[in-house]
Design a protein around this motif. Structure first.
Motif: not given
Length: 645
Positions: A184-188, A209-212, A220-222
């Motif tokens: 799970l990527v977090l950003r502003e 952002l969810l990454i496989d 996969l999704g945002t």
């Protein structure tokens, strides 16, 4: 709404209580010596969470609170003065116990693990960071690109650009949580001025952002929600993200007229605002699907005291799923700037906004600062359940000022004004326990560092260490075994201060901070090794000093790496990393790791600082925007370089 009643909402909503919190009046100077335990004072102001009966009820109460809070230049503490308001981005035997026996602290574990982990505050509550490893891969985002590195072959095995072709996002910080084959990527996301005036567009947003990672990295999704990230925690398979959203109120530009006239103009804006101004807007995607929504009134709760200036939302995501969904939000019409998490609890804490007094904004408020604390149960997957709330006088230095242990919450704060000669300030540690829906005081010890403020705190089971500073550095040792009578057991005065404290084996403590002269002027980075076996006589055993130096670990503990099995300490220092070896009584330097100047910005070659260190199978990896370097930690000898191309 009738106050004093217990409400249970349907559909798995929070159990919401009206609370009488353990809020304590500010301790006045007394003839007691500093550090003498005092009985907690009587409750001060009711603090708690209550639900709204309807959206109409919510709108009426939010408008009333905002109207009472607004002044000629907006709300107190706003990031801007006028115009579009944006989210601010950005027992006796226990005394002799070793650190390794003190439960609940993530810093004392995994001594023989094959790889390091993020320097988290508590075990069972993983914190987002710039780089993550599970021992078989290293995952990081630099220049807006997610890279997966195989630490065995020392090659990049996966790459995914996360910038959406927006150049400004290449310089945006990305943080990660890692669970199995999911990241799970977090950003502003910065504001887009050309977009519509919808709040999610105008004020900037938190993007997830969810990454496989099971094969080639795949998105996969945002999830995107208006506001700025406060912090996040991963417990079990659930990631919980706290987001602060400013009320979306377009106050007019400052014009001619008195403060009273300008205040009335701002109040008119509030009177016209709909409830959506306080309800965060979000959108989420899964493949080609796109969904939009807004936090509902049934998910919004309020404290008994509020300003109506912002909303705090906690989102929950199952990282084993193939989509993020709507985040199952829980929202509070309040503010917070500190998140503290354990394996079973999540605490949100923030300084209560000062009331509008009519005095110029640059003058400090005459009223004492108060910190409100909200506790949520996160023992089960999914949406957190609200448990209790309370307040303490003063303000927190960071999440390390909070600690849950043996059914109590310990809170260290500084009160009074730290201005001029600083004589009006002092610090204290207060112990709270949950009584129904309230965090009520059981004991406190005050008078710490009069004329100074807290620079660092570390709790280790029933023991606490507090550093205060103005000209010299008292390191206080506290015994919190009896929650009704916490006491100071010892004090060590040395020059300089420690901004971060880390526990070591054999009842040693390592401090990272700044050396200073007798007048309090800083002189460069220092690392101090303390012997705290005798709680009455803490002692410094050794010191490493770099004149003019500084370290990111002074304000970000994630930048600190310690390996108990080898005594290795890796610290980002200025633009590189210094490797130290810490024994029982000494600190020695191994060497320095640097990265090449491999970036070009505005036509100039730029050497980005090395920000993180980690260990996988006895190899030290260091991370910067330029790339990753593999190093022999015993000699600082270079083994490999992977450029961020």
């Amino acid at each position: 709404m009738k106050r004093g009643t217990k409400l249970a909402t349907t559909g798995g909503s929070l159990l919401v209580l009206t609370l009488l919190a353990g809020s304590m009046a500010v301790s006045q100077s007394s003839p007691n010596e500093p550090g003498t335990p005092t009985a907690p004072t009587a409750p001060m102001v009711p603090v708690g969470l209550v639900s709204f009966d309807s959206c109409a009820d919510a709108l009426a109460e939010l408008r009333a609170a905002a109207t009472a809070s607004v002044g000629p230049y907006g709300f107190a503490g706003d990031a801007v003065l006028f115009g579009d308001r944006t989210a601010a981005i950005g027992g006796a035997e226990s005394k002799a116990r070793t650190f390794a026996e003190a439960p609940g602290d993530a810093a004392v574990r995994d001594a023989g693990a094959g790889h390091s982990t993020t320097n988290n505050h508590e075990a069972g509550a993983d914190e987002p960071d710039l780089v993550k490893t599970d021992g078989r891969r290293i995952v990081t985002v630099t220049g807006g690109v997610l890279r997966v590195v195989d630490p065995v072959t020392r090659r990049v095995t996966g790459r995914l650009d996360l910038t959406d072709d927006r150049e400004e996002l290449r310089w945006q910080e990305h943080r990660l949580l890692l669970l199995g084959d999911r990241a799970l990527v977090l950003r502003e996301d910065p504001p887009r001025p050309a977009d519509s005036l919808r709040s999610i567009r105008r004020a900037g947003a938190t993007r997830l952002l969810l990454i496989d990672l099971s094969a080639r990295p795949q998105l996969l999704g945002t999830y995107r929600v208006g506001g700025s990230t406060v912090d996040a925690r991963l417990t079990g398979r659930t990631a919980r993200v706290a987001v602060r959203t400013s009320a979306q109120l377009r106050f007019p530009p400052m014009a001619e007229g008195t403060d009273r006239v300008r205040t009335e103009r701002n109040r008119a804006v509030i009177a016209r605002a709909g409830v959506e101004a306080w309800l965060p807007e979000y959108e989420w995607t899964a493949g080609a699907e796109r969904h939009t929504g807004r936090v509902g009134c049934d998910r919004l709760n309020r404290p008994d005291r509020m300003t109506g200036s912002s909303t705090l939302t906690v989102l929950s995501f199952d990282l084993t799923a193939d989509r993020l969904g709507d985040g199952d939000p829980v929202a509070v019409a309040a503010d917070a700037d500190t998140v503290y998490g354990t394996a079973t609890s999540l605490y949100l804490a923030g300084r209560r906004p000062a009331p509008i007094t009519g005095a110029p904004r640059w003058q400090p408020p005459s009223t004492e600062q108060v910190t409100d604390v909200y506790q949520f149960d996160t023992a089960e997957p999914g949406r957190p359940r609200f448990l209790a709330a309370g307040s303490v006088p003063g303000w927190l230095i960071n999440q390390y000022a909070l600690s849950e242990w043996a059914g109590h919450l310990r809170v260290a704060t500084t009160t009074g004004e730290f201005v001029g000669d600083g004589t009006a300030s002092e610090s204290a540690v207060r112990v709270l326990r949950r009584d129904g829906g309230a965090l009520v005081p059981t004991g406190e010890v005050g008078g710490l560092g009069r004329g100074e403020r807290i620079y660092s705190v570390r709790y280790l089971g029933p023991v606490a260490y507090v550093v205060t500073f103005r000209q010299t550095d008292p390191l206080y040792a506290l015994d919190l075994t009896d929650p009704t009578a916490p006491t100071v057991t010892g004090e060590l005065k040395i020059t300089g201060y420690s901004a971060y404290l880390h526990p070591l084996p054999e009842q040693r403590l390592l401090g990272v901070g700044q050396e200073a002269d007798r007048q309090g002027r800083t002189k460069g980075l220092q690392v101090s090794l303390f012997d705290v076996r005798d709680p009455g006589r803490p002692n410094r055993l050794d010191q490493w000093h770099l004149p003019g130096g500084w370290s990111q670990a002074e304000y970000d503990p994630h930048a600190f790496l310690y390996r108990p099995d080898t005594g290795l300490v890796a610290l980002p220092v200025n633009d590189g990393v210094r490797l130290l070896r810490v024994g029982n009584d000494t600190i020695s330097e191994i060497g320095e790791v640097t990265h090449p100047a491999a970036s070009v910005r505005d036509g100039v070659r730029w050497a980005p600082p090395v920000r993180r260190s980690l260990v996988v199978d006895d190899v030290l990896w260091t991370v910067s925007e330029a790339g990753l370097r593999a190093t022999d930690p015993a000699s600082a000898r270079n083994l490999a370089w992977i450029a961020a191309t």
